[in-house]
Scaffold this motif. Structure first.
Motif, PDB file in Angstrom:
ATOM      1  N   VAL B 317       0.823  -1.210   0.000  1.00  0.00           N
ATOM      2  CA  VAL B 317       0.000   0.000   0.000  1.00  0.00           C
ATOM      3  C   VAL B 317       0.856   1.258   0.000  1.00  0.00           C
ATOM      4  O   VAL B 317       0.407   2.306  -0.434  1.00  0.00           O
ATOM      5  CB  VAL B 317      -0.985   0.031   1.191  1.00  0.00           C
ATOM      6  N   ARG B 318       2.113   1.165   0.428  1.00  0.00           N
ATOM      7  CA  ARG B 318       3.052   2.278   0.328  1.00  0.00           C
ATOM      8  C   ARG B 318       2.546   3.549   0.999  1.00  0.00           C
ATOM      9  O   ARG B 318       2.642   4.641   0.449  1.00  0.00           O
ATOM     10  CB  ARG B 318       3.368   2.584  -1.131  1.00  0.00           C
ATOM     11  N   THR B 319       1.943   3.433   2.189  1.00  0.00           N
ATOM     12  CA  THR B 319       1.550   4.631   2.929  1.00  0.00           C
ATOM     13  C   THR B 319       2.265   4.606   4.271  1.00  0.00           C
ATOM     14  O   THR B 319       2.814   3.577   4.663  1.00  0.00           O
ATOM     15  CB  THR B 319       0.032   4.652   3.178  1.00  0.00           C
ATOM     16  N   ALA B 320       2.231   5.758   4.949  1.00  0.00           N
ATOM     17  CA  ALA B 320       2.839   5.815   6.280  1.00  0.00           C
ATOM     18  C   ALA B 320       2.145   4.823   7.204  1.00  0.00           C
ATOM     19  O   ALA B 320       2.787   4.148   8.015  1.00  0.00           O
ATOM     20  CB  ALA B 320       2.747   7.228   6.840  1.00  0.00           C
ATOM     21  N   ALA B 321       0.805   4.699   7.049  1.00  0.00           N
ATOM     22  CA  ALA B 321       0.064   3.758   7.891  1.00  0.00           C
ATOM     23  C   ALA B 321       0.535   2.331   7.634  1.00  0.00           C
ATOM     24  O   ALA B 321       0.632   1.514   8.559  1.00  0.00           O
ATOM     25  CB  ALA B 321      -1.431   3.885   7.610  1.00  0.00           C
ATOM     26  N   LEU B 394      -3.907  -3.467  12.215  1.00  0.00           N
ATOM     27  CA  LEU B 394      -3.307  -2.289  11.584  1.00  0.00           C
ATOM     28  C   LEU B 394      -3.008  -2.549  10.116  1.00  0.00           C
ATOM     29  O   LEU B 394      -3.234  -1.684   9.262  1.00  0.00           O
ATOM     30  CB  LEU B 394      -2.022  -1.896  12.308  1.00  0.00           C
ATOM     31  N   LEU B 395      -2.471  -3.755   9.806  1.00  0.00           N
ATOM     32  CA  LEU B 395      -2.135  -4.066   8.410  1.00  0.00           C
ATOM     33  C   LEU B 395      -3.388  -4.035   7.539  1.00  0.00           C
ATOM     34  O   LEU B 395      -3.414  -3.393   6.480  1.00  0.00           O
ATOM     35  CB  LEU B 395      -1.482  -5.447   8.321  1.00  0.00           C
ATOM     36  N   PHE B 396      -4.452  -4.744   7.993  1.00  0.00           N
ATOM     37  CA  PHE B 396      -5.672  -4.782   7.188  1.00  0.00           C
ATOM     38  C   PHE B 396      -6.298  -3.384   7.139  1.00  0.00           C
ATOM     39  O   PHE B 396      -6.846  -2.968   6.118  1.00  0.00           O
ATOM     40  CB  PHE B 396      -6.658  -5.804   7.755  1.00  0.00           C
ATOM     41  N   GLY B 397      -6.188  -2.647   8.266  1.00  0.00           N
ATOM     42  CA  GLY B 397      -6.705  -1.275   8.288  1.00  0.00           C
ATOM     43  C   GLY B 397      -5.992  -0.408   7.261  1.00  0.00           C
ATOM     44  O   GLY B 397      -6.625   0.373   6.545  1.00  0.00           O
ATOM     45  N   ALA B 398      -4.664  -0.572   7.172  1.00  0.00           N
ATOM     46  CA  ALA B 398      -3.902   0.226   6.199  1.00  0.00           C
ATOM     47  C   ALA B 398      -4.348  -0.104   4.783  1.00  0.00           C
ATOM     48  O   ALA B 398      -4.427   0.774   3.914  1.00  0.00           O
ATOM     49  CB  ALA B 398      -2.411  -0.045   6.350  1.00  0.00           C
ATOM     50  N   ALA B 399      -4.663  -1.390   4.535  1.00  0.00           N
ATOM     51  CA  ALA B 399      -5.121  -1.782   3.196  1.00  0.00           C
ATOM     52  C   ALA B 399      -6.451  -1.113   2.880  1.00  0.00           C
ATOM     53  O   ALA B 399      -6.663  -0.580   1.792  1.00  0.00           O
ATOM     54  CB  ALA B 399      -5.250  -3.301   3.112  1.00  0.00           C
ATOM     55  N   VAL B 474       8.398   7.355  14.730  1.00  0.00           N
ATOM     56  CA  VAL B 474       9.317   6.900  13.682  1.00  0.00           C
ATOM     57  C   VAL B 474       8.957   7.470  12.322  1.00  0.00           C
ATOM     58  O   VAL B 474       9.813   7.908  11.563  1.00  0.00           O
ATOM     59  CB  VAL B 474       9.287   5.352  13.623  1.00  0.00           C
ATOM     60  N   ILE B 475       7.669   7.433  12.017  1.00  0.00           N
ATOM     61  CA  ILE B 475       7.233   7.773  10.653  1.00  0.00           C
ATOM     62  C   ILE B 475       7.218   9.289  10.444  1.00  0.00           C
ATOM     63  O   ILE B 475       6.621  10.003  11.203  1.00  0.00           O
ATOM     64  CB  ILE B 475       5.827   7.195  10.380  1.00  0.00           C
TER      65      ILE B 475
END
Lengths: 99, 475
Positions: B317-321, B394-399, B474-475
C-alpha cells in the motif's frame, strides 16, 4: 547513448551463469556458474564506472571480488561437510529434506 | 590521522561495534577454552553492553554515518532493537538446545552475533554497496549456521540455502549494477534524485534493474515464488537457527525494502502490480501448504511464508500507515514467533522428535509450557486480545484506508485458513493423551525466553498504546 559492446558480454555471462546453475549437477559446478553472474556484475560496475567517472564503480567491483572469495570459501566448506556425511557432491542426489 | 567523520560515525555506531568485536571475542573464547559456559557468559556481557549503548543511542538525532553509507534514523533504530531482540532470544534458546556440538558453541554464538550486526546494517544501509555487503554478511553467516549441526540433513540444508542464496544475491547484484549504469549513482538519495529526472526512454531498463534488486530482497523474506528454499532449510537447520532465520532476515529485509522503495519511488509503479499479486499469492501458498505438514519446523516455515504475506500488505500500500503497521506487526511477530520456537526447542530437546505428534498431551506434562505455546499460536493466528491481533488489525486497516479492500479480504480469509493448523497443535496439546507420562521441564534459559515472549505478547496485546507511542515517532 549506444550500448557498449562489453554490455553484451556481461549479459551473455549472466545468461551462461543461469544456464549453468540450471543444468549442472555438481555442486561445485553450480558455485562456478554463480561466480559467472558475480563477474558479470563486476564487469558492469567497471564499465559504468568508466562512463560515469570517479572510482565508485571500480571500488564496488573490488568488494564484489572479495565477497565472491568469501562465498567460495563458505560454499566449499559446506560442500566438504556434505561430502563427509552424504558421500556425494551431486546436488540432485541429496534429497533427505522433503515434505 | 583518523578522519573526524570516521570517529563520529564510530561513536554513533557503537552498539554494532561492540556486538561485532564481541562476536570475535566469543569465537576466540570458544575456540581457546572449549567451555560452553565461558562463551555464554561473554555473550551475555556483550549483549548487555550493546543494549545499554542502544538505549543511549535512542536520544541522538537522525544522522548519516561513514560518508553517507548508513543512516541512523528512528526507522533504523526500531530495527536495531528488533535485531538485538532476535539475537538475545535466540542465544537463550541456543544455550538449551542440544543440536549443535558443544565443541563449536563459541563459533555458534559468535556467528549469531555477526548476523545481528548484519541485520542492523541492512536496516541502516543508505548506499547500494552497504546494502549488498549487509545482505551478504547476513547470508554467509546464515549458511554456516544452518550447516553447523554437521549431520547429513543440516549439510544438505546449508548447501540448498547457499545455492539459492548465492544465485539470488548474484541476480540482485546484477540489478544493482544496471541501476548504477542508469543513474550513475550509488547512494540512495542521489539515485532518487537521478531517477526523478530520468528520460522516459530509460524507464523500462530501470524498472528491470529494480525488479532484479527486488528478487534478492524477495528471497531474503521468502516471498513466493522465491520461497522454495524455506521449508527445506528450516527443517535441516538447528532449531534456534531456524528461529533466527524466521524473524531476523525477514525484519531486516522489510527494512531494506522500505528504503529501496522510497529510493525508486519514480519507477516503482512498474513493479507495484506484481508485488500486489504476489502478496496475495504468498499468504495463500504459505497457509495452504502449512495445512498438510507433519514436521513442526516445516509447518512453522510455511506459517512464516503466510505471515510474510500479511506483512507485504503494508509494503504494497506504500503509505505511512502501512509502514507503521509493518513495524508493529514485526514487533509482535518477533515475540510470538520466537516464543513458538522456544516451545519447539523445549519439546524437541525433550523428545528428540520434530513431529507435530511430539506435542501430544503437552498440557498434562507441562501445563505452563502448553499454555504459553497456545498463546503464541493464537497470537500468530491473530486472535484478540493478543499482540498479533493488533498488528494484523493495523495491516488490514492500512489496506482498507488506501482503497485496497481486496487485500484486506484476502488477509482475513487466509487468517481463517491459518487458524486450522495453529489450532490443530493446540488440540494435540490439550485433547490427546501424551506419548510419555513423565513431566517435561524446559531448561531455565528457555523459561526466560518463554516468559519474555509470553508477557510481551499478552501485555502489548491488551495495552498496545505503549508500542504505538514508540512507533509513531518513527514515521
Amino acid at each position: 547513448m549506444a550500448p557498449h559492446p562489453l554490455l553484451f558480454t556481461s549479459c551473455a555471462l549472466v545468461a551462461l551463469g543461469v544456464y549453468g546453475i540450471l543444468t549442472r549437477r555438481n555442486a561445485i559446478g553450480i558455485l562456478l556458474a554463480i561466480e559467472l553472474i558475480l563477474n558479470a556484475a563486476s564487469l558492469n560496475f567497471i564499465l559504468f564506472g568508466r562512463w560515469v567517472g570517479g572510482v565508485d564503480g571500480q571500488a564496488f567491483a573490488i568488494f564484489v571480488i572479495a565477497l565472491a572469495a568469501c562465498e567460495a570459501a563458505v560454499g566449499l566448506a559446506i560442500i566438504m561437510g556434505l561430502y563427509r556425511t552424504a558421500k556425494t557432491v551431486l546436488a540432485d542426489e541429496v534429497n533427505l529434506l522433503k515434505g | 590521522m583518523v578522519s573526524a567523520t570516521l570517529v563520529e560515525s564510530l561513536r554513533l555506531w557503537l552498539p554494532e561495534v561492540i556486538l561485532g568485536l564481541g562476536a570475535m571475542g566469543v569465537v576466540l573464547c570458544g575456540a581457546l577454552t572449549h567451555r560452553r559456559a565461558a562463551a555464554a557468559m561473554l555473550t551475555a556481557v556483550v549483549l548487555f553492553a550493546s543494549a545499554v549503548l542502544l538505549v543511549n543511542a535512542q536520544a541522538t538525532p537522525p544522522a548519516e554515518g561513514f560518508f553517507g553509507m548508513i543512516r541512523l534514523d528512528p526507522l533504523a533504530h526500531v530495527f536495531r532493537w528488533l535485531a538485538w531482540g532476535v539475537v538475545a532470544l535466540v542465544v537463550l534458546m541456543a544455550w538449551c538446545a542440544s543440536d549443535v556440538s558443544p565443541k563449536w558453541f563459541g563459533e555458534y554464538l559468535g556467528l549469531l552475533m555477526v548476523v545481528g550486526v548484519g541485520l542492523m546494517l541492512m536496516a541502516e544501509a543508505q548506499h547500494l554497496l552497504m546494502a549488498y555487503l549487509a545482505i551478504e554478511l547476513v547470508s554467509l553467516t546464515s549458511y554456516l549456521l544452518v550447516a553447523l549441526t554437521r549431520d547429513a540433513r543440516s549439510s544438505e540444508a546449508g548447501l540448498k540455502y547457499l545455492l539459492f542464496g548465492a544465485l539470488s544475491s548474484g541476480i540482485m547484484l546484477f540489478g544493482m549494477s544496471l541501476l548504477f549504469g542508469v543513474t550513475g549513482e550509488l547512494a540512495f538519495p542521489a539515485i532518487r534524485e537521478a531517477l526523478e529526472r530520468l528520460p522516459s526512454s530509460q524507464m523500462r531498463l530501470c524498472a528491470t534493474a529494480v525488479g532484479l534488486v527486488s528478487v534478492g530482497l524477495a528471497f531474503k523474506i521468502s516471498m513466493v515464488p522465491f520461497h522454495l528454499w524455506t521449508p527445506d532449510v528450516y527443517e535441516g537447520a538447528p532449531v534456534p537457527v531456524t528461529a533466527m532465520l524466521s524473524v531476523g532476515p525477514k525484519a531486516a529485509g522489510f527494512a531494506l525494502w522500505i528504503r529501496v522503495i522510497q529510493m525508486v519511488e519514480p519507477v516503482w509503479g512498474a513493479i507495484a502490480p506484481a508485488v500486489w499479486w504476489l502478496t496475495v499469492v504468498t499468504m495463500t501458498v504459505g497457509n495452504l501448504a502449512a495445512l498438510s505438514q507433519t514436521n513442526v519446523k516445516r509447518l512453522l516455515a510455511y506459517s512464516t511464508i503466510g505471515q510474510v504475506g500479511y506483512l507485504l500488505i503494508g509494503l504494497s500500500v506504500r503509505t505511512a500507515a502501512g509502514i507503521e503497521a509493518i513495524l508493529v506487526y514485526l514487533a509482535a511477530y518477533l515475540f510470538m514467533n520466537l516464543g513458538a520456537f522456544a516451545c519447539v526447542v523445549a519439546v524437541v530437546t525433550d523428545s528428540g522428535s520434530e513431529s507435530v505428534d511430539a506435542f501430544r498431551g503437552l498440557a498434562r506434562r507441562a501445563p505452563v509450557l502448553a499454555l504459553c505455546c497456545a498463546v503464541f499460536l493464537l497470537s500468530l493466528a491473530g486472535l484478540p486480545p493478543l499482540f498479533g491481533f493488533i498488528g494484523k488489525f493495523l495491516l488490514f486497516g492500512a489496506a482498507i484506508q488506501s482503497q485496497a479492500v481486496w487485500l484486506a479480504v484476502a488477509g482475513v480469509v487466509n487468517s481463517a485458513i491459518a487458524l486450522y493448523y495453529y489450532v490443530n497443535i493446540i488440540r494435540q496439546m490439550y485433547l490427546l493423551s501424551p506419548q510419555q507420562a513423565r513431566p517435561l521441564r524446559p531448561a531455565a534459559a528457555v523459561q526466560v525466553a518463554l516468559g519474555v515472549c509470553g508477557v510481551a505478547t499478552v501485555v502489548f496485546g491488551v495495552f498496545p498504546s505503549g508500542v504505538f507511542a514508540w512507533i509513531q515517532g518513527v514515521i
